[in-house]
Design an enzyme around this catalytic site. Structure first.
Site, PDB file in Angstrom:
ATOM      1  N   LYS A 158       0.808  -1.231   0.000  1.00 21.38           N
ATOM      2  CA  LYS A 158       0.000   0.000   0.000  1.00 21.38           C
ATOM      3  C   LYS A 158       0.837   1.275   0.000  1.00 21.38           C
ATOM      4  CE  LYS A 158      -4.477  -1.541   1.502  1.00 21.38           C
ATOM      5  NZ  LYS A 158      -4.265  -2.964   1.878  1.00 21.38           N
ATOM      6  N   SER A 168       1.475  -9.910  -1.296  1.00 25.96           N
ATOM      7  CA  SER A 168       1.166  -8.494  -1.080  1.00 25.96           C
ATOM      8  C   SER A 168       1.536  -7.956   0.294  1.00 25.96           C
ATOM      9  CB  SER A 168      -0.317  -8.234  -1.357  1.00 25.96           C
ATOM     10  OG  SER A 168      -1.133  -9.062  -0.554  1.00 25.96           O
ATOM     11  N   GLU A 175      -9.626   7.037   4.017  1.00 20.18           N
ATOM     12  CA  GLU A 175     -10.517   6.113   4.697  1.00 20.18           C
ATOM     13  C   GLU A 175      -9.761   4.807   4.866  1.00 20.18           C
ATOM     14  OE1 GLU A 175     -10.475   6.208   1.387  1.00 20.18           O
ATOM     15  OE2 GLU A 175     -10.204   4.046   1.138  1.00 20.18           O
TER      16      GLU A 175
HETATM   17  C1  LIG Z   1      -5.126  -3.941   1.608  1.00 19.77           C
HETATM   18  C2  LIG Z   1      -4.470  -5.219   1.274  1.00 19.77           C
HETATM   19  C3  LIG Z   1      -4.906  -6.015   0.195  1.00 19.77           C
HETATM   20  C4  LIG Z   1      -6.131  -5.689  -0.619  1.00 19.77           C
HETATM   21  O1  LIG Z   1      -6.100  -4.489  -1.295  1.00 19.77           O
HETATM   22  P1  LIG Z   1      -5.891  -4.423  -2.879  1.00 19.77           P
HETATM   23  O2  LIG Z   1      -6.175  -3.014  -3.206  1.00 19.77           O
HETATM   24  O3  LIG Z   1      -6.826  -5.398  -3.494  1.00 19.77           O
HETATM   25  O4  LIG Z   1      -4.474  -4.807  -3.139  1.00 19.77           O
HETATM   26  C5  LIG Z   1      -4.195  -7.153  -0.119  1.00 19.77           C
HETATM   27  N1  LIG Z   1      -3.119  -7.538   0.607  1.00 19.77           N
HETATM   28  C6  LIG Z   1      -2.679  -6.813   1.659  1.00 19.77           C
HETATM   29  C7  LIG Z   1      -1.502  -7.295   2.418  1.00 19.77           C
HETATM   30  C8  LIG Z   1      -3.338  -5.634   2.031  1.00 19.77           C
HETATM   31  O5  LIG Z   1      -2.897  -4.921   3.088  1.00 19.77           O
END
Ligand SMILES: *Cc1c(COP(=O)(O)O)cnc(C)c1O
Length: 394
Positions: A90, A378, A112
């Protein structure tokens, strides 16, 4: 060439646009007119890439996961977004947007957040740039995500509870919009995924596209080819997936796989599998797919992972689904938990619950021995340890 990217009116095929109140027209129009010139100016690019390198820790490694590869009899590489500062992808976006806010002369930031991950990433860059930060968060989420609320406060942000409706993410989004309408001149709204009115989905996708830009040269270095057979990513709003897919969109030999949260099962009534359950409509100021009742009211989603607990997907993903460029699968809470333990034990990496969804479908896609599979990891699992200790038998 650009058939999967945004057109000049802000649409991806049938999806996208900017369905905003009159009071925000000036702000949105300013952004639409200026964002590309601002973010591709050489000075901006230099500052953005310097911060990604020295502050976020990029490039993140592309790691060949040997034991996981043996288990699935293929070649699996992990894109290690879990190693970014603050623990997930993020921050790639919040760094870009805080620089943009500065160029626009904005003096105050709002955001948000649902689980608090985007709130933390926003509070982080506001501390870095010395800008006041207000994060709207549903009252229910404040109670269940206490550690992230504490992190935001530690970083100097004000966390304002959203007390209407279900007191979760969509209510926090409404509050943030209301704030922006009240302070259009001095405030920038940092949206956390590829959602919201044009140009946010495209802008966030461009900031996150550093993920696939790196994957291409890293794969070339390690395998001799820039192109994998598969790129797999989880989808909440879809920013990590958009970033992982972006530079492969036009290489149609690369199969793009998006994994949604099925919660307790697609048809259990407790799910967030938008492409299976959703219909077109306007959510969060853009036309996209979201889960709704017959009269168009948002259906409350469910996923064990707070980051995937969102009733829609960004318009780019609605389009990729619509035209069949990406394949959409889903994983249940239980499947994700199994994948968490598998990755922990096979590779010594504890993933975020969101990311684990991308691993949970590995046995379903028919990978072959010579295939190259890239999974976007992610985020890291520290934030989910309480859930793991409650739900996984060790
Ligand atoms: C917020 C988050 C997501 C989901 O958000 P996307 O906008 O779909 O990427 C996925 N993985 C992690 C680790 C997150 O913090």
């Amino acid at each position: 060439m650009e058939k999967f990217k945004v057109d000049k009116h802000g649409y991806y095929g049938k999806f996208g646009g900017a369905y905003i109140p009159e009071m925000l027209h000036k702000n949105i129009e300013e952004l639409q007119n200026k964002y590309l010139d601002i973010i591709y100016a050489p000075a901006f690019q230099k500052e953005f890439h310097q911060l990604l390198k020295d502050y976020v820790g990029r490039p993140t490694p592309l790691y060949f996961a040997k034991r996981l590869s043996e288990k699935y009899a293929t070649n699996i590489f992990l894109k290690r977004e879990d190693l970014c500062h603050t623990g997930a992808h993020k921050v790639n976006n919040t760094i870009g947007q805080i620089l943009l806010a500065q160029k626009l002369g904005k003096k105050r930031i709002i955001a948000e957040t649902g689980a608090g991950q985007h709130g933390v990433a926003t509070a982080t860059v506001c501390a870095l740039m010395n800008l006041p930060c207000v994060v709207y968060m549903g009252e229910v989420d404040i109670a269940r995500q206490a550690p992230n609320v504490q992190r935001m406060k530690m970083l100097g942000a004000e966390v304002r509870p959203a007390t209407s409706g279900s007191k979760t993410l969509k209510d926090a989004t409404n509050e943030a919009m209301r704030d922006w309408i009240a302070h259009p001149e001095d405030t920038h709204y940092i949206i956390g995924s590829v959602v919201g009115p044009h140009p946010f989905p495209d802008m966030v996708a461009r900031f996150q596209s550093i993920i696939s830009e790196e994957i291409r040269w890293q794969l070339k270095e390690q395998t001799g080819s820039e192109l994998p057979n598969y790129v797999i990513a989880c989808v909440g709003g879809g920013s990590n997936a958009a970033g992982a897919f972006y530079h492969f969109l036009d290489d149609e030999t690369v199969q793009l796989i998006a994994v949604e949260a099925a919660g307790e099962g697609i048809h259990s009534g407790k799910s967030a599998a938008t492409t299976a359950l959703g219909k077109p409509g306007v959510l969060h100021s853009s036309k996209t797919l979201f889960m709704q009742t017959d009269d168009g009211q948002v259906v409350e989603p469910h996923s064990i992972s707070a980051g995937l607990d969102y009733p829609g997907i960004g318009p780019i993903h609605a389009h990729l689904f619509d035209v069949g460029r990406a394949k959409f699968l889903s994983a249940t809470d239980e499947q994700a938990l199994d994948a968490v333990l598998e990755l922990s034990r096979l590779e010594g990496i504890i993933p975020a619950l969101e990311s684990a969804h991308a691993f949970a479908i590995l046995s379903e896609i028919g990978v072959k021995k010579d295939d190259t599979v890239v999974i976007n990891l992610s985020g890291r699992g520290d934030k989910d340890l309480d859930t793991y200790l409650k739900r996984i038998a060790l």
